[in-house]
Design an enzyme around this catalytic site. Structure first.
Site, PDB file in Angstrom:
ATOM      1  N   TYR A 151       0.841  -1.189   0.000  1.00  0.00           N
ATOM      2  CA  TYR A 151       0.000   0.000   0.000  1.00  0.00           C
ATOM      3  C   TYR A 151       0.879   1.243   0.000  1.00  0.00           C
ATOM      4  O   TYR A 151       1.884   1.303   0.705  1.00  0.00           O
ATOM      5  CB  TYR A 151      -0.887   0.059   1.253  1.00  0.00           C
ATOM      6  CG  TYR A 151      -1.890  -1.042   1.340  1.00  0.00           C
ATOM      7  CD1 TYR A 151      -2.778  -1.303   0.298  1.00  0.00           C
ATOM      8  CD2 TYR A 151      -1.972  -1.834   2.482  1.00  0.00           C
ATOM      9  CE1 TYR A 151      -3.699  -2.311   0.384  1.00  0.00           C
ATOM     10  CE2 TYR A 151      -2.903  -2.852   2.580  1.00  0.00           C
ATOM     11  CZ  TYR A 151      -3.767  -3.091   1.529  1.00  0.00           C
ATOM     12  OH  TYR A 151      -4.686  -4.080   1.621  1.00  0.00           O
ATOM     13  N   HIS A 204     -11.070   4.678   5.956  1.00  0.00           N
ATOM     14  CA  HIS A 204      -9.957   3.798   5.604  1.00  0.00           C
ATOM     15  C   HIS A 204      -9.454   2.959   6.775  1.00  0.00           C
ATOM     16  O   HIS A 204      -8.508   2.188   6.621  1.00  0.00           O
ATOM     17  CB  HIS A 204      -8.819   4.618   4.983  1.00  0.00           C
ATOM     18  CG  HIS A 204      -9.211   5.195   3.659  1.00  0.00           C
ATOM     19  ND1 HIS A 204      -9.877   6.389   3.532  1.00  0.00           N
ATOM     20  CD2 HIS A 204      -9.081   4.703   2.403  1.00  0.00           C
ATOM     21  CE1 HIS A 204     -10.124   6.621   2.253  1.00  0.00           C
ATOM     22  NE2 HIS A 204      -9.651   5.621   1.554  1.00  0.00           N
ATOM     23  N   ARG A 210      -4.337   8.022  -9.526  1.00  0.00           N
ATOM     24  CA  ARG A 210      -3.647   6.814  -9.087  1.00  0.00           C
ATOM     25  C   ARG A 210      -4.446   5.611  -9.558  1.00  0.00           C
ATOM     26  O   ARG A 210      -5.597   5.744  -9.958  1.00  0.00           O
ATOM     27  CB  ARG A 210      -3.506   6.780  -7.560  1.00  0.00           C
ATOM     28  CG  ARG A 210      -4.805   6.573  -6.817  1.00  0.00           C
ATOM     29  CD  ARG A 210      -4.607   6.617  -5.318  1.00  0.00           C
ATOM     30  NE  ARG A 210      -3.925   5.439  -4.805  1.00  0.00           N
ATOM     31  CZ  ARG A 210      -4.535   4.416  -4.218  1.00  0.00           C
ATOM     32  NH1 ARG A 210      -5.851   4.412  -4.078  1.00  0.00           N
ATOM     33  NH2 ARG A 210      -3.861   3.390  -3.756  1.00  0.00           N
ATOM     34  N   ASN A 226      -5.700   1.698  -8.414  1.00  0.00           N
ATOM     35  CA  ASN A 226      -5.834   0.749  -7.324  1.00  0.00           C
ATOM     36  C   ASN A 226      -6.260  -0.575  -7.952  1.00  0.00           C
ATOM     37  O   ASN A 226      -6.931  -0.584  -8.974  1.00  0.00           O
ATOM     38  CB  ASN A 226      -6.883   1.242  -6.336  1.00  0.00           C
ATOM     39  CG  ASN A 226      -6.809   0.485  -5.027  1.00  0.00           C
ATOM     40  OD1 ASN A 226      -5.790  -0.155  -4.732  1.00  0.00           O
ATOM     41  ND2 ASN A 226      -7.871   0.536  -4.260  1.00  0.00           N
ATOM     42  N   GLU A 248      -9.053   0.197 -10.583  1.00  0.00           N
ATOM     43  CA  GLU A 248      -9.759   1.475 -10.495  1.00  0.00           C
ATOM     44  C   GLU A 248      -8.789   2.596 -10.859  1.00  0.00           C
ATOM     45  O   GLU A 248      -7.738   2.722 -10.245  1.00  0.00           O
ATOM     46  CB  GLU A 248     -10.257   1.715  -9.065  1.00  0.00           C
ATOM     47  CG  GLU A 248     -11.296   0.716  -8.608  1.00  0.00           C
ATOM     48  CD  GLU A 248     -11.779   1.013  -7.191  1.00  0.00           C
ATOM     49  OE1 GLU A 248     -11.122   1.815  -6.496  1.00  0.00           O
ATOM     50  OE2 GLU A 248     -12.796   0.430  -6.797  1.00  0.00           O
TER      51      GLU A 248
END
Lengths: 317, 318
Positions: free
Chosen positions: B21, B171, B201, B203, B243
């Site tokens: 992550y 989160h 970004r 994911n 995503e």
């Protein structure tokens, strides 16, 4: 490297507000609407005058006006070129670049009542904030200190638009903002301070003593906290290069002058973009971005304002 | 209908041979918050069906978000018209706007800023014209809150549950997110996002099946497929889900628009690119349990690895 996008604009109008304050009206060069902004927002202005002069000014126009932006610029006694250029060189029709609007001084969402304390040119961020609150129908008041009525920028505008909400304190009439004014606001009030360092410090300390929660006290400084005693120091880079940061330069300026692509944006210790990891050495922090915990960890530095406490810093760049 | 991208357009998410992550955001080269892909018509039909039949699951908003919703309408329409002039157009005469979606053959005349001139709330309305899920985060009193959103294609989370929650609370379930200090760093990053300088970004996760609408609320319908994965069917049944997430600071409200465009690709197709096959095999083999658990891969990770290994051997690219 992070380099912010800018908007090309043209000076449409220049008005003399007071002896030392000029109001500039800007419009986009290509005629496209400018972005809307939120109460308390500012822009960075980029002026090429041999060196690149980057300065931050609050937007004083209405947040929904996309035809023009307005900024109020006070000629600073200790101008390093920015306000002097604006006052002495800038003409109608001149072109420059500005950043998109940014907001480091936003209105509280949960406040029941908003009270603004301004001294001198510290009035500027409050103009768009009052506009926003007024259109929302939220209650607010302004306490505004100035030397004289003549030197009080935006005095007529304020009298015309917010006559009930504004209180003026002219020192030539022996009137001053007293910190005891803070005692008169109801629970749920958020207070906002903008002006010279001593003005902000006095009010902030009093608010704290009176029991205002820290989250209800907001402030904007014209300039970052100034180091009391500036000294030169060395920095060691990852590739082994050793460079000196002189008393006259910031760490960021030194890095950039040495051809190092260090990241940066606001240059006043607010946005956090220029943060670098510190591998060794002690730091004195002058920024308003890192949390107390992060500052104490002594592991990162905002290069645009902070400096070394030790003789040398080893940086991860 | 198979919700699968073709290889050329697939936003392949991996770099290097390990995955952890991180805030892997980069400044956007083309600053558009939406993308129209060949699946547009099918995905709009699915999205509109979901919004009609499951409104609570797919759309939520708090009353103070209307100004921000209009800001999103303007940004999305501007970007559609600018980037896809043959498919969309937008005429503005003061506050009187005409939006034309030429793909769906729909014209909308409305008054900007006046909700009564739209068939839905502004965010719900514009979300029916884009493949992306649209999330509005408000920055209030020094924190970020999920205050409105249209979410049809979630990767196993619930919009109704998260409405009004803070970034860190949303989160919280990610293992290691807090312990590694990522929650603070990413929150600070988001709070310093600036208008005019959007970021994006990617994911990723794996899923058994090819459903776009994998909401937490419908887990009972799609979660059980995880138990049916075998080495034999993995190539067809298991999909990599990517995503593409984009982040825009909205200058009027000082809020953030977060758009999510979900892409699915079967392992079979992924494996047809030898470099991707090798790299993905390495990454999945090395992936620690706390990540495979959270991404919901643990139950069939071994089957997938066996499948990938077989493909590698058959192609002799090991």
């Amino acid at each position: 490297m992070y380099k912010e996008k800018t908007i090309p604009v043209m000076i449409k109008d220049i008005k003399k507000e007071t002896e030392f304050v000029k109001r500039f009206t800007l419009a986009s060069v290509d005629g496209k609407p400018l972005p809307k902004f939120s109460g308390g927002a500012h822009i960075s202005t980029y002026i090429e005058d041999g060196d690149l002069l980057v300065r931050q000014y609050s937007l004083t126009s209405s947040p929904d006006n996309t035809k023009h932006y307005q900024i109020g610029v006070r000629l600073s006694d200790s101008s390093r070129g920015g306000s002097r250029y604006w006052h002495q060189n800038m003409k109608v029709g001149d072109k420059l670049h500005i950043s998109y609007p940014k907001n480091h001084f936003p209105l509280s969402f949960k406040a029941k009542h908003h009270v603004f304390y301004a001294a001198g040119i510290g009035i500027t961020p409050f103009l768009s904030m009052m506009n926003e609150l007024h259109s929302r129908g939220t209650s607010f008041e302004l306490h505004y200190a100035s030397k004289t009525e003549e030197a009080c920028a935006f005095y007529e505008f304020l009298q015309e638009h917010y006559p009930i909400q504004c209180r003026f304190y002219f020192s030539n009439k022996k009137k001053r903002i007293h910190v005891s004014s803070l005692e008169e606001h109801p629970i749920g009030t958020h207070v906002y301070f903008c002006g010279p360092e001593s003005f902000i410090t006095d009010l902030t300390e009093s608010a704290s003593q009176l029991g205002y929660p820290a989250s209800s006290v907001h402030m904007e400084r014209f300039t970052p906290l100034q180091p009391k005693e500036v000294k030169a120091f060395m920095v060691l880079l990852k590739d082994g290069t050793l460079i000196e940061v002189t008393k006259e330069q910031t760490l960021l300026e030194t890095l950039l002058n040495n051809g190092i692509k260090a990241p940066y944006s606001c240059r006043v210790g607010r946005c956090g973009t220029c943060e670098l990891q510190v591998l060794e050495g002690e730091i004195t922090h002058y920024d308003s971005f890192l949390s107390e915990e992060q500052k104490q960890s002594q592991s990162r530095i905002l290069t645009c304002v902070s400096r070394a406490k030790s003789a040398m810093l080893s940086l991860d760049i | 209908m198979k919700w699968t991208d073709n290889l050329e357009n697939f936003p392949y998410p991996f770099k290097g041979s390990t995955y952890r992550y991180s805030n892997n955001s980069v400044p956007m080269k083309k600053p558009f918050c939406i993308e129209v892909t060949p699946d547009y018509l099918e995905e709009m039909k699915l999205k509109r069906d979901l919004l009609t039949h499951h409104p609570e699951r797919c759309y939520q908003s708090l009353p103070h978000t209307l100004t921000g919703q209009w800001e999103i309408v303007e940004l999305v329409m501007d970007h559609l018209a600018e980037q896809y002039p043959n498919q969309f157009s937008l005429e503005k005469k003061g506050r009187q706007w005409r939006f034309h979606n030429k793909i769906l053959e729909e014209k909308h005349d409305f008054t900007f800023g006046d909700e009564t001139t739209l068939p839905d709330e502004p965010l719900a309305f514009i979300s029916k014209h884009v493949q992306e899920d649209l999330i509005f985060m408000m920055q209030r009193d020094g924190d970020l809150f999920l205050d409105a959103g249209q979410l049809c294609f979630p990767a196993n989370w619930s919009l109704a549950f998260n409405l009004g929650m803070k970034f860190k609370s949303i989160h919280h379930p990610i293992p290691g997110f807090k312990e590694e200090g990522l929650d603070d760093r990413i929150l600070q990053f988001l709070m310093r996002l600036e208008a005019g300088n959007p970021w994006e970004r990617k994911n990723w996760s794996l899923m058994a099946g090819d459903r776009l609408d994998t909401s937490l609320e419908t887990f009972d319908q799609w979660g059980k497929l995880r138990k049916q994965v075998t080495k034999k069917n993995a190539g067809e049944l298991v999909h990599i889900r990517v995503e593409v997430q984009k982040l825009f600071r909205l200058p009027r409200t000082n809020g953030i628009l977060f758009t999510i465009h979900t892409h699915l690709l079967s392992l079979e197709k992924l494996a047809s690119n030898p470099e991707w096959l090798k790299q993905f095999y390495e990454i999945l083999s090395e992936l620690p349990p706390h990540i495979t658990d959270y991404k919901g891969i643990s139950l069939y990770k071994n089957e997938v690895l066996e499948y990938l290994c077989e493909q590698l051997e058959s192609g002799k690219v090991l």
